[in-house]
Write a protein that holds these residues in place. Structure first.
Motif, PDB file in Angstrom:
ATOM      1  N   GLN A  40      16.084  -4.688  34.707  1.00 16.97           N
ATOM      2  CA  GLN A  40      15.983  -3.811  33.528  1.00 16.97           C
ATOM      3  C   GLN A  40      14.820  -2.849  33.660  1.00 16.97           C
ATOM      4  O   GLN A  40      13.778  -3.187  34.231  1.00 16.97           O
ATOM      5  N   ILE A  41      15.012  -1.660  33.111  1.00 10.98           N
ATOM      6  CA  ILE A  41      13.901  -0.744  32.861  1.00 10.98           C
ATOM      7  C   ILE A  41      13.934  -0.418  31.373  1.00 10.98           C
ATOM      8  O   ILE A  41      14.968  -0.011  30.838  1.00 10.98           O
ATOM      9  N   ARG A  42      12.818  -0.656  30.709  1.00  9.50           N
ATOM     10  CA  ARG A  42      12.722  -0.411  29.273  1.00  9.50           C
ATOM     11  C   ARG A  42      11.683   0.666  28.977  1.00  9.50           C
ATOM     12  O   ARG A  42      10.765   0.897  29.754  1.00  9.50           O
ATOM     13  N   GLU A  43      11.841   1.279  27.826  1.00 12.80           N
ATOM     14  CA  GLU A  43      10.821   2.185  27.299  1.00 12.80           C
ATOM     15  C   GLU A  43       9.906   1.360  26.399  1.00 12.80           C
ATOM     16  O   GLU A  43      10.375   0.645  25.514  1.00 12.80           O
TER      17      GLU A  43
ATOM     18  N   LEU B  77       6.826   2.906  30.784  1.00 13.87           N
ATOM     19  CA  LEU B  77       7.984   2.165  31.255  1.00 13.87           C
ATOM     20  C   LEU B  77       7.612   0.717  31.554  1.00 13.87           C
ATOM     21  O   LEU B  77       6.518   0.428  32.031  1.00 13.87           O
ATOM     22  N   ASP B  78       8.532  -0.178  31.260  1.00 14.88           N
ATOM     23  CA  ASP B  78       8.418  -1.577  31.646  1.00 14.88           C
ATOM     24  C   ASP B  78       9.590  -1.903  32.555  1.00 14.88           C
ATOM     25  O   ASP B  78      10.725  -1.470  32.294  1.00 14.88           O
ATOM     26  N   ILE B  79       9.347  -2.636  33.633  1.00 17.64           N
ATOM     27  CA  ILE B  79      10.476  -3.187  34.373  1.00 17.64           C
ATOM     28  C   ILE B  79      10.498  -4.685  34.120  1.00 17.64           C
ATOM     29  O   ILE B  79       9.461  -5.325  34.000  1.00 17.64           O
TER      30      ILE B  79
ATOM     31  N   SER C 126       4.613  -0.890  33.869  1.00 25.26           N
ATOM     32  CA  SER C 126       4.196  -2.261  33.587  1.00 25.26           C
ATOM     33  C   SER C 126       5.349  -3.163  34.021  1.00 25.26           C
ATOM     34  O   SER C 126       6.511  -2.753  33.992  1.00 25.26           O
ATOM     35  N   ALA C 127       5.045  -4.381  34.442  1.00 28.09           N
ATOM     36  CA  ALA C 127       6.103  -5.245  34.970  1.00 28.09           C
ATOM     37  C   ALA C 127       6.018  -6.637  34.359  1.00 28.09           C
ATOM     38  O   ALA C 127       4.927  -7.157  34.107  1.00 28.09           O
ATOM     39  N   TYR C 128       7.206  -7.215  34.140  1.00 33.43           N
ATOM     40  CA  TYR C 128       7.282  -8.540  33.538  1.00 33.43           C
ATOM     41  C   TYR C 128       8.361  -9.371  34.217  1.00 33.43           C
ATOM     42  O   TYR C 128       9.433  -8.860  34.578  1.00 33.43           O
TER      43      TYR C 128
ATOM     44  N   HIS D 286       1.910  -7.297  36.373  1.00 31.35           N
ATOM     45  CA  HIS D 286       1.603  -5.909  36.698  1.00 31.35           C
ATOM     46  C   HIS D 286       1.007  -5.773  38.098  1.00 31.35           C
ATOM     47  O   HIS D 286       0.391  -6.698  38.634  1.00 31.35           O
ATOM     48  N   ARG D 287       1.200  -4.610  38.692  1.00 29.92           N
ATOM     49  CA  ARG D 287       0.602  -4.259  39.977  1.00 29.92           C
ATOM     50  C   ARG D 287      -0.084  -2.898  39.835  1.00 29.92           C
ATOM     51  O   ARG D 287       0.498  -1.967  39.283  1.00 29.92           O
ATOM     52  N   GLY D 288      -1.294  -2.780  40.357  1.00 24.45           N
ATOM     53  CA  GLY D 288      -1.988  -1.496  40.376  1.00 24.45           C
ATOM     54  C   GLY D 288      -1.705  -0.753  41.667  1.00 24.45           C
ATOM     55  O   GLY D 288      -1.100  -1.283  42.604  1.00 24.45           O
ATOM     56  N   GLN D 289      -2.174   0.477  41.745  1.00 27.04           N
ATOM     57  CA  GLN D 289      -1.908   1.315  42.908  1.00 27.04           C
ATOM     58  C   GLN D 289      -2.489   0.711  44.192  1.00 27.04           C
ATOM     59  O   GLN D 289      -1.834   0.724  45.240  1.00 27.04           O
ATOM     60  N   GLU D 290      -3.696   0.170  44.110  1.00 24.15           N
ATOM     61  CA  GLU D 290      -4.331  -0.415  45.291  1.00 24.15           C
ATOM     62  C   GLU D 290      -3.531  -1.608  45.818  1.00 24.15           C
ATOM     63  O   GLU D 290      -3.350  -1.768  47.038  1.00 24.15           O
TER      64      GLU D 290
END
Length: 307
Positions: free
Chosen positions: A155-158, A164-166, A214-216, A246-250
């Motif tokens: 899923q991708i949510r607003e 965005l949340d996945i 953001s990720a869940y 969640h994952r950051g860019q680094e």
């Protein structure tokens, strides 16, 4: 040499390179379709179907959702590869009620699995009725180095902050520790794909979002309700199903190198046997074709670890 690899193949290689060689290179099929896999597929298909319709989740009755669960479940277990010995294992013996003499049917693992799916999907529809789902079961391709990685995002949510949340669904009976979820490749790749990859609608239309969401992890067993007051308040769900991962860019940059290192092992044809679960090779779906000679009977208490 360009390659295209699915995240499922990558994860199989990380579990056991020899299993990867058997399945991907030698095209050995899984020995059977597990009950855990049927549960996972059925649950996802039901949720995808609920969001695919034009109705809001709150418009569905419990009866409609349970009927949908029955239909999809029957379709899944019609597969000739089903492990019926596992499916028909009796958990609760049949018995006669002493008061009215009614016979209570035995409860099998298959019966219990379907009942859990119905509870999850009904409670999901109640809890997530305000969710703004933009996409379900979204296919992606993500080029890292000279390799194209592919897979699906559940899923991708607003979200409320216009971001965005996945959401990636999990149905395992074993609670996955946060230390594992924060490093899991399928989650990392899904996040990376939303940031750097190409996404595809059901009609094949390409688009890009180019932002780190953001990720869940959505853990469905937390939607089950307490039946007694021993561990929690009766009638309440067991916990918050939304686990932040969640994952950051680094972290995502580091993930790129980790992923390419795995690919390097595949290109070098590095296929040793690797045992990563308490049952040794007994849960591996390809042990029947593996010449290692170490497969042992499944230990009962670990029989549902594999999904």
């Amino acid at each position: 040499m360009k390659m295209k690899m699915s995240i499922d193949d990558i994860e199989l290689y990380m579990k056991c390179p020899r299993a990867y060689r058997l399945h991907v290179l030698k095209e050995v099929l899984p020995q059977y379709k597990t009950l855990s896999l049927c549960k996972a597929i059925t649950t996802k298909k039901v949720i995808f179907s609920l969001h695919k319709e034009k109705k809001n989740l709150e418009e569905y009755s419990c009866e409609e959702i349970e009927k949908l669960c029955d239909t999809i479940w029957q379709s899944e277990i019609s597969d000739p590869q089903i492990n019926w010995e596992e499916m028909n294992t009796i958990l609760v013996q049949a018995k006669t009620d002493k008061k009215n003499k009614e016979v209570k049917k035995a409860v099998t693992k298959g019966d219990r699995a379907l009942a859990e799916i119905k509870d999850w999907c009904v409670n999901y529809s109640k809890l997530e009725k305000r969710a703004k789902v933009l996409y379900s079961n979204l296919y992606f391709e993500d080029k890292i180095g000279d390799v194209i990685f592919c897979g699906h995002i559940d899923q991708i949510r607003e979200n409320q902050e216009d971001g965005l949340d996945i959401i990636m669904f999990k149905t395992s009976s074993q609670v996955l520790p946060l230390s594992y979820l924060t490093r899991e490749f399928s989650l990392s790749l899904a996040i990376h794909a939303v940031w750097q990859g190409t996404l595809y609608t059901e009609t094949g239309e390409k688009f890009r979002l180019e932002k780190i969401p953001s990720a869940y992890c959505y853990y469905f067993p937390n939607l089950e309700m307490y039946k007694t007051n021993n561990k929690g308040k009766k009638g309440e769900i067991k916990g918050d199903p939304m686990i932040a991962v969640h994952r950051g860019q680094e972290v995502l940059f580091d993930f790129e190198y980790e992923l390419l290192e795995v690919v390097a092992g595949i290109r070098m044809r590095y296929f040793p046997m690797r045992v990563v679960n308490p049952c040794g090779c007994s849960l591996c779906q390809f042990s029947h074709q593996c010449k290692s000679g170490v497969a042992q009977p499944v230990v009962n208490e670990y029989a549902e670890i594999l999904e």
